[in-house]
Structures are given as structure tokens and as C-alpha cells.
Design an enzyme around this catalytic site. Structure first.
Site, PDB file in Angstrom:
ATOM      1  N   ASP A  51      -9.121  -3.564  -5.388  1.00  0.00           N
ATOM      2  CA  ASP A  51      -8.158  -2.973  -4.450  1.00  0.00           C
ATOM      3  C   ASP A  51      -6.742  -3.153  -5.009  1.00  0.00           C
ATOM      4  O   ASP A  51      -6.540  -3.188  -6.222  1.00  0.00           O
ATOM      5  CB  ASP A  51      -8.308  -3.649  -3.069  1.00  0.00           C
ATOM      6  CG  ASP A  51      -7.998  -2.695  -1.922  1.00  0.00           C
ATOM      7  OD1 ASP A  51      -6.811  -2.397  -1.735  1.00  0.00           O
ATOM      8  OD2 ASP A  51      -8.939  -2.270  -1.228  1.00  0.00           O
ATOM      9  N   HIS A  64      -2.755  -3.339   1.109  1.00  0.00           N
ATOM     10  CA  HIS A  64      -4.082  -2.896   1.539  1.00  0.00           C
ATOM     11  C   HIS A  64      -5.174  -3.910   1.186  1.00  0.00           C
ATOM     12  O   HIS A  64      -6.020  -4.249   2.017  1.00  0.00           O
ATOM     13  CB  HIS A  64      -4.364  -1.539   0.886  1.00  0.00           C
ATOM     14  CG  HIS A  64      -5.640  -0.886   1.297  1.00  0.00           C
ATOM     15  ND1 HIS A  64      -6.815  -1.054   0.604  1.00  0.00           N
ATOM     16  CD2 HIS A  64      -5.917  -0.041   2.322  1.00  0.00           C
ATOM     17  CE1 HIS A  64      -7.769  -0.337   1.193  1.00  0.00           C
ATOM     18  NE2 HIS A  64      -7.258   0.285   2.230  1.00  0.00           N
ATOM     19  N   SER A  82     -11.766   1.941   5.105  1.00  0.00           N
ATOM     20  CA  SER A  82     -11.439   0.769   4.278  1.00  0.00           C
ATOM     21  C   SER A  82     -11.700  -0.516   5.042  1.00  0.00           C
ATOM     22  O   SER A  82     -12.294  -1.468   4.524  1.00  0.00           O
ATOM     23  CB  SER A  82      -9.965   0.783   3.881  1.00  0.00           C
ATOM     24  OG  SER A  82      -9.700   1.712   2.875  1.00  0.00           O
TER      25      SER A  82
END
Ligand SMILES: [Ca+2]
Length: 597
Positions: free
Chosen positions: A148, A183, A383
Site C-alpha cells: 500500500d 491509506h 480497501s
């Protein structure tokens, strides 16, 4: 029917797009994105991944260099070369017999959608709705690679965080943990944050798991497919050294080619073969951003990897009880382009979840309304759902290993984990009480408590074909006062299976991946009378996939060779077979960017 209208709308949209001249021969090797750009800008250089026969990679690299095409990187395991290649050279390389494919080194984006402000579901509610309020399992001893934007080194991961960098071709060097976008930290918090910073209020699913952060996304949440492949390669190579049991992929790109040739999918399949359980987001392309209509076939790569556990989203409506849950419009529905795989495999809470973030991260800085204090924020998307499932898998592995005396008995395989997740999943219904179709919810909504219960009952050393439950299980789970039956459906590729096959150590459960249909279906040994290949498969009252559902790929033309019959229009034989999987309408880069931060 509404659903049929949606499907027809999608089909119509696809039909409006020129499909280009994807003919026979060398062009079979060029993926849709490269072909489309080649058509619009024949001489423009393109950043691509060239796959070659292993013995010929060096020669192709030499040739690229000799012609002035910059080689940006290469990978021996997958025999790939990343390069900026002149548009005029693409057809030539496609014509080279030792080149097996030319694929866009597509921009990878994280699967988060604007979640809106206001009250999010606190993570404590998340644990409640998963049935984890009183579980003693923490994921201790289990490692999760989070590929990520990185993970910020904060107290919620104290002593459990490892960080390697692959961004922009970085070689996997060990550096100080960071997350400029935010994120990866959010996803990591959902799967394994301890909640230390919030006095336990925002505790993740597996707060004892090790987090191995492999950075591939930059401060804007973007990265390259080739970097993701390198990170997966690293996880396979270091599976034992770093104790990597699970890979979390809350990212992806549109599907540009069949799974069998997609290099990102193939990297996922290799990880699964190595015994790593790969959890991948389905994508947030469930709704057409132009028309606002919910549609099918929005699953992104590598969610189209057969071995992956592909995850769609659930909006819990902020409550622990399941009866008010819905699948949000943005959650990508199946099937997958080209192959027609039945995805997602499962759906899980992912809407308005509070989790960790760095206050210096782009997401935090640019979204003041989503902040929850100074160290947490609310985000939504598949996600987030993927992180929730990865954490659950860590709990399942820990529970099973504790029960079986691992390593004296083997760990659960990727196939077994997926089957357990699906079997214990909770079927979802719409407001009228009608069951959602399996292209929307997969096998159903994640039931972490049930999955742990079943996982810890399984003797992984049982002989193939023998019962493998060490203790009886009751196929229901009580959550927030509601007693909910397990769905008891298992979806594999194009097929749906039911019954009690999970209670026996099927050959498939002992394997990491399924090799086409042959092992599963060839000898009718797995499912007895429930062998479905060649039979009609009835999904509730909504859909019938007949015996003709055999994915036929003809170069860049599809796919669904045959007929899909929907609801009341069964007789009209809606044919997708002649359509090209030109998803540039459905998943244009513009639409894509508008659906993510
Ligand atoms: Ca709920």
C-alpha cells in the site's frame, strides 16, 4: 426488471465504444490499454511490462536498450521487463516469439471512496458486528504484508511493524516507516491496530498480528503495477524469513486482459501457490459515475485472480446488528471481464470506518471533515473491507494453529481459508427481503466469529476425503441478539457449490490454488452429486447460468462465450459473447479518479 435494465445499460455503453482492430496473431499479446493507446497515439512511448520466455529475457532487454527504449526494471521470477517503449516498436516486440505479452504498467490506485463526514461507525462497533466482542484471538504469530502507501510508525503498531520500500522501482530496502498518503496506515489499523492511541476505542481486527508494510503508493495514492509485482515477489521470497502468511491488496487497476495473462494476477497466483493467503479489494466501480446506475462487471485487477479472496463492501449503517446492512453502490460487482469469474468472493464492512492515520498524510490534510481527533479518520471503500478480512484471516490462522498444534500439523491453505469464509458468510437481503445476487455479495457478508469457530474445529492433517472436523459446529452465529444462519455457499470461479463439503477434507482444501477445472471437476470426486459443471446452476430466483458458461477467450475478444440469462428475461438470451471487454467507458481513468480521493 431493474437488474436487467442495469445490465442492458452496461452492455449498451460497451457497444458504443469502438473496439479497435484486435485481430489474430501478435496483437493477441497486447493488452487492451496498450492497444487502445497504440490506436490513438501510434508513435507515443508507453510504459509497459513486457513478459518473456525466461531464457529470452536478457536478449529482449538487450534489444530494448539497443533501440533506445529505457528499461526501468526487471523481475526474474515472473520474467518481466518494465520499460518505456516507443509506440512504433510495440508491434515488433509483440511479433517476437519469445515475448509472451505486452501489458500496461498501469497506474495503481487505492480503493477508497469519499466516505462523507459525520458520524462514522466506531471500530468498536466493527468488532461487535463481526462477533469479535469477546474473542481472545489477536492474530499473534501471524504476519500480514500490507502492500500500500506505507504504514506510519505509531503506537498502535508498536513493536509489530516492518517496512520495506518498492515505490518507483525502489528495491525493497528497509527504511524508516512512513505513509505520506495515509491509506496504508488506515488499512493497517483496521486489520491490526491495537487502538493504544485511543485507549482501545479504535482497535483493529487482529491487534496482535505483525504488519509488514511494503510501500508502492506515493503521497497521492498512486503507484505502478510493476512495483506491486515486485512487492509480491518480495513477500514470496521472504515468506518464511518475515513470517508472511497473508497479503493485503487494497488497490488495483481496471482489468485489461484475461487473468491468465495479466502479470499482476499471475503474481497473486504465485503468492497463493507459495501458501500465502491473498486478500484483494473488488474495487469501487459498482456505480457508473456518469449515470449513477449500479452495474455489474466492475471488479478490478487483481481481484480477478481466481485464488485471491476478493472483497466487496458492506455498509453496516453504524450498527452491530446485521439485518440493516447493505452493499453500497460503489462496491464492485462481478463477474470479471474476459473470464466471467464469479466475484467478489465475500463482502465485509468497509463503509465509514474509523482507523489510524498520520496527521501529515495527504488524506488527513485534505479531508478535514473526515478527521476523528488528531490520529484517526473515517474512510470508506472496498480497501477498508479488505483490511477487515485480512485481519479476520489472521485470527482464523491463529485459532486453527492453536487447536491443531501447528507446526506439527499444516496451516490452513488459501483454498481452505476462502471456503471457510464463504461457508460461514451471512447471506444479505434487500429492503424487500429478497436475497442479493451472488455477483453483488459473493457468498455473503463476513462472519468473523463463525469463520474462527469453524477454523479452530478443523484438523488440517485429516486424510483427503475423510471428515476433518475435530468437534461439532453449529452453522449459525448470534450477533447483536440476532441468530444468523451461515450461508453455506462456496463459490469457485464460475461455479457455486453448496452443502456440507466443508466438513470433509476435500482434496481442494489441501491445495493452495485450483488448477483450472480439472482437479475440481474432472473426476466428480469432490462434490458427489453436487458436481455442477455441465448442469444448470440456479441462484435463488434471480439468475440462471446454463451449461454454456464456459469462458472462451479469443485474443482480446471475449469471453463469455455464451448466454447469461437473467430473471424474467431468461428466454431472451442476453448475449455478451460478441462484446469486447472494452471497459474504457465503465472504468475510464476519469471516472476512476473521481471515485477515489
Ligand atoms: Ca448493521
Amino acid at each position: 426488471m431493474k437488474r436487467v435494465a442495469q445490465l442492458l445499460a452496461l452492455v449498451a455503453a460497451v457497444l458504443l465504444v469502438p473496439t479497435g482492430s484486435f485481430g489474430q496473431g501478435a496483437s493477441h499479446k497486447i493488452d487492451h490499454a496498450v492497444a487502445a493507446k497504440l490506436q490513438s497515439s501510434p508513435t507515443a512511448p508507453q510504459r509497459v511490462i513486457i513478459t518473456t520466455l525466461p531464457a529470452s529475457r536478457a536478449a529482449i532487454k538487450q534489444s530494448l536498450n539497443a533501440r533506445g527504449n529505457t528499461v526501468l526494471g526487471e523481475n526474474a521470477r515472473f520474467s518481466t521487463l518494465t520499460t518505456n517503449v516507443a509506440g512504433g516498436d510495440i508491434s515488433m516486440y509483440a511479433g517476437n516469439a519469445t515475448v509472451t505479452g505486452i501489458h500496461a504498467d498501469a497506474k495503481i490506485l487505492s480503493h477508497t471512496v469519499p466516505g462523507g463526514g459525520g458520524s462514522g461507525s466506531a471500530v468498536s462497533a466493527l468488532r461487535d458486528t463481526l462477533g469479535l466482542s469477546s474473542t481472545t484471538f489477536t492474530g499473534a504469530g501471524i504476519g500480514i504484508a500490507v502492500i500500500d502507501s506505507g504504514v506510519k510508525s505509531i503506537n498502535d503498531f508498536a513493536g509489530r511493524l516492518y517496512f520495506y520500500d518498492f515505490l518507483n522501482g525502489a528495491p525493497g530496502n528497509l527504511i524508516t516507516a512512513a505513509d505520506d498518503y495515509g491509506h496504508g496506515t488506515h488499512v493497517a489499523g483496521l486489520l491490526g491496530g491495537s487502538g493504544a492511541t485511543s485507549n482501545g476505542q479504535y482497535k483493529g481486527v487482529a491487534p496482535g498480528a505483525r504488519v509488514v508494510a511494503l510501500r508502492v503508493l506515493d503521497a497521492n495514492g498512486q503507484g505502478y503495477t510493476s512495483d506491486v509485482i515486485n512487492a509480491i515477489n518480495f513477500a514470496i521470497t521472504n515468506k518464511t524469513a518475515l513470517g508472511i502468511d497473508i497479503i493485503n491488496l487494497s488497490l488495483g487497476h481496471p482489468i485489461f486482459e484475461p487473468a491468465a495473462s495479466d502479470p499482476l494476477v499471475q503474481a497473486v497466483e504465485a503468492a497463493s501457490r507459495a501458501g500465502i493467503i491473498v486478500v484483494a479489494a473488488a474495487g469501487n466501480v459498482g456505480v457508473n459515475s456518469t449515470t449513477g446506475e449500479v452495474g455489474y462487471a466492475g471488479v478490478t485487477s487483481p481481484g480477478n485472480a481466481r485464488s485471491a479472496i476478493t472483497v466487496g463492501a458492506v455498509n453496516t449503517n453504524g450498527t452491530a446488528r446485521r439485518s440493516d446492512d447493505v452493499v453500497p453502490n460503489y462496491s464492485s460487482r462481478g463477474p470479471t471481464w474476459y473470464d466471467g469469474f464469479l466475484k467478489p468472493d465475500i463482502v465485509a464492512p468497509g463503509h465509514k470506518l474509523v482507523s489510524d492515520v498520520s496527521r501529515n498524510a495527504t488524506l488527513y490534510k485534505n479531508n478535514s471533515t473526515l478527521r476523528v481527533g488528531t490520529d484517526y479518520m473515517t474512510l470508506s471503500g472496498t480497501s477498508m473491507s479488505t483490511g477487515v478480512v485480512s485481519g479476520t484471516v489472521a485470527l482464523m490462522l491463529q485459532a486453527n494453529r492453536a487447536a491443531t498444534g501447528y507446526p506439527l500439523r499444516p496451516s490452513l491453505t488459501p483454498n481452505a481459508v476462502k471456503a471457510i469464509l464463504q461457508f460461514t458468510a451471512i447471506r444479505m437481503h434487500d429492503a424487500s427481503g429478497a436475497e442479493l445476487d451472488s455477483l453483488t455479495q459473493g457468498a455473503g457478508a463476513l462472519n468473523a466469529a463463525g469463520a474462527i469457530e469453524l477454523a479452530k474445529s478443523i484438523d488440517t492433517s485429516a486424510a483427503p476425503g475423510a471428515p476433518w472436523l475435530m468437534s461439532g459446529v453449529t452453522p449459525s452465529t448470534t450477533i447483536a441478539g440476532e441468530n444468523i444462519l451461515w450461508g453455506e455457499n462456496i463459490l469457485w470461479g464460475e461455479n457455486i457449490l453448496w452443502g456440507e463439503s466443508i466438513y470433509t477434507h476435500q482434496i481442494a482444501w489441501g491445495m493452495n490454488v485450483l488448477w483450472g477445472e480439472n482437479i475440481m471437476w474432472g473426476e466428480n470426486i469432490l462434490w458427489g452429486e453436487n458436481v455442477l459443471w455441465g448442469e444448470n446452476i440456479l441462484w435463488g430466483e434471480n439468475i440462471v447460468w446454463g451449461e454454456d458458461l464456459i469462458g472462451i477467450t479469443d485474443g482480446l475478444n471475449i469471453l463469455w462465450g455464451e448466454n447469461i440469462l437473467w430473471g424474467e428475461l431468461r428466454a431472451s438470451n442476453i448475449v455478451w459473447g460478441e462484446l469486447t471487454a472494452n471497459n474504457s467507458v465503465w472504468v475510464t481513468s476519469t471516472a476512476w479518479l473521481t471515485t477515489v480521493f
